[in-house]
Design an enzyme around this catalytic site. Structure first.
Site, short mmCIF file in Angstrom:
data_model
loop_
_atom_site.label_atom_id
_atom_site.label_comp_id
_atom_site.label_asym_id
_atom_site.label_seq_id
_atom_site.Cartn_x
_atom_site.Cartn_y
_atom_site.Cartn_z
CE LYS A 1 46.37 37.04 49.89
NZ LYS A 1 45.81 35.92 50.71
CD GLU B 1 45.18 44.51 38.61
OE1 GLU B 1 45.21 43.26 39.26
OE2 GLU B 1 44.02 44.86 39.85
CG ASP B 2 46.02 39.45 38.59
OD1 ASP B 2 45.38 40.53 39.10
OD2 ASP B 2 45.59 38.13 39.13
CB ILE B 3 43.09 40.17 35.57
CG1 ILE B 3 41.81 39.40 34.51
CG2 ILE B 3 42.60 39.65 37.06
CD1 ILE B 3 41.17 38.67 34.23
CB VAL B 4 42.15 45.46 33.22
CG1 VAL B 4 40.98 46.55 33.76
CG2 VAL B 4 43.72 45.70 33.80
CG ASP B 5 36.24 41.39 35.89
OD1 ASP B 5 35.65 41.17 35.23
OD2 ASP B 5 36.20 39.89 36.76
CB SER B 6 35.03 46.17 37.62
OG SER B 6 35.64 46.59 38.63
CB THR C 1 41.47 47.06 41.08
OG1 THR C 1 39.91 46.12 42.13
CG2 THR C 1 42.66 46.80 42.66
C1 PRP Z 1 41.00 40.76 41.79
C2 PRP Z 1 42.47 41.05 40.58
C3 PRP Z 1 42.46 42.26 40.28
C4 PRP Z 1 40.99 42.90 40.61
C5 PRP Z 1 40.33 42.97 38.80
O1 PRP Z 1 41.75 40.93 42.43
O2 PRP Z 1 43.47 40.45 40.79
O3 PRP Z 1 43.17 42.60 40.84
O4 PRP Z 1 41.00 41.35 41.40
O5 PRP Z 1 39.24 43.33 39.13
P1 PRP Z 1 38.05 44.46 39.27
O6 PRP Z 1 39.02 45.02 37.66
O7 PRP Z 1 36.69 44.09 38.74
O8 PRP Z 1 38.38 45.53 39.89
P2 PRP Z 1 40.98 40.41 44.31
O9 PRP Z 1 40.60 41.78 44.51
O10 PRP Z 1 41.06 38.86 44.06
O11 PRP Z 1 42.90 40.42 44.87
P3 PRP Z 1 44.12 39.04 44.62
O12 PRP Z 1 44.56 39.42 43.74
O13 PRP Z 1 44.20 38.85 46.02
O14 PRP Z 1 43.31 38.09 44.19
#
Ligand code: PRP
Length: 184
Positions: free
Chosen positions: A53, A109-114, A117
């Site tokens: 989302k 994507e909103d954010i790239v963390d690890s 995804t």
């Molecule tokens: C979060 C965020 C990214 C992803 C990033 O999604 O929105 O899609 O995690 O993390 P990563 O780079 O470590 O994979 P989440 O699974 O929390 O779902 P959401 O978008 O519904 O908040």
């Protein structure tokens, strides 16, 4: 660094550490990204694919700054659950119905963390014979050592904090904040 908004009624008493990006800063950068994307796709069919989302606000603002024909669809995956650390487990809950073959696919994507995804989703989408496949992220933490794909369009190099607002949540709360902030 901007001081937290005093007693924002949207926070139900939860304290912010700081506002990382205010509304004006986000709006300016999103408009610029729209221009960059417009220029990057001079021809062909463009499908903007939002990862739900988290991307829902960013995507809706972004597409209004892309001045060329496009279509919109969504993907639903989940990796965080209610935790503040990425779990690394990605579940695909909704698959786009739109045909991807032969189209320019822009995964938003909103954010790239690890990066886990995106690794999973890019591999999956790449098999569907798109004309091109690129990533657009509003925020990039630049800690994704495992990420096998370049993020072509990045809004901001994000601080290494847990961020909420403008689509990003903590346990499904705070997505509706018009700014991006870190929690206390
Ligand atoms: C979060 C965020 C990214 C992803 C990033 O999604 O929105 O899609 O995690 O993390 P990563 O780079 O470590 O994979 P989440 O699974 O929390 O779902 P959401 O978008 O519904 O908040």
């Amino acid at each position: 660094m901007t001081a937290p908004a005093a007693a924002d009624p949207r926070l139900s008493g939860r304290a912010l550490k700081r506002i990382a990006y205010d509304e004006e800063t986000i709006a300016k950068r999103v408009a610029e990204m729209g221009e960059e994307i417009t220029d990057a796709y001079p021809d062909g069919e463009l499908l903007v694919l939002g990862l739900l989302k988290g991307s829902f606000i960013f995507l809706s603002d972004l597409v209004r700054h892309i001045r060329r024909p496009l279509q919109v669809d969504f993907l639903v995956a989940s990796s965080y659950g209610d935790a503040t650390e990425s779990s690394g487990v990605v579940r695909l809950l909704y698959d786009p119905e739109t045909r991807l073959e032969g189209k320019h696919i822009l995964l938003v994507e909103d954010i790239v963390d690890s990066g886990r995804t995106l690794n999973r989703l890019m591999a999956l989408l790449g098999k569907r014979a798109p004309r091109s496949l690129e990533i657009c992220a509003l925020l990039h933490k630049n800690i994704a050592t495992e990420l096998q794909y370049e993020t072509k369009f990045v809004g901001f190099d994000a601080p290494h904090e847990f961020l909420v607002g403008y689509g990003l949540d903590h346990a499904e709360n705070f997505r509706h904040l018009p700014y991006i902030a870190s929690l206390q």
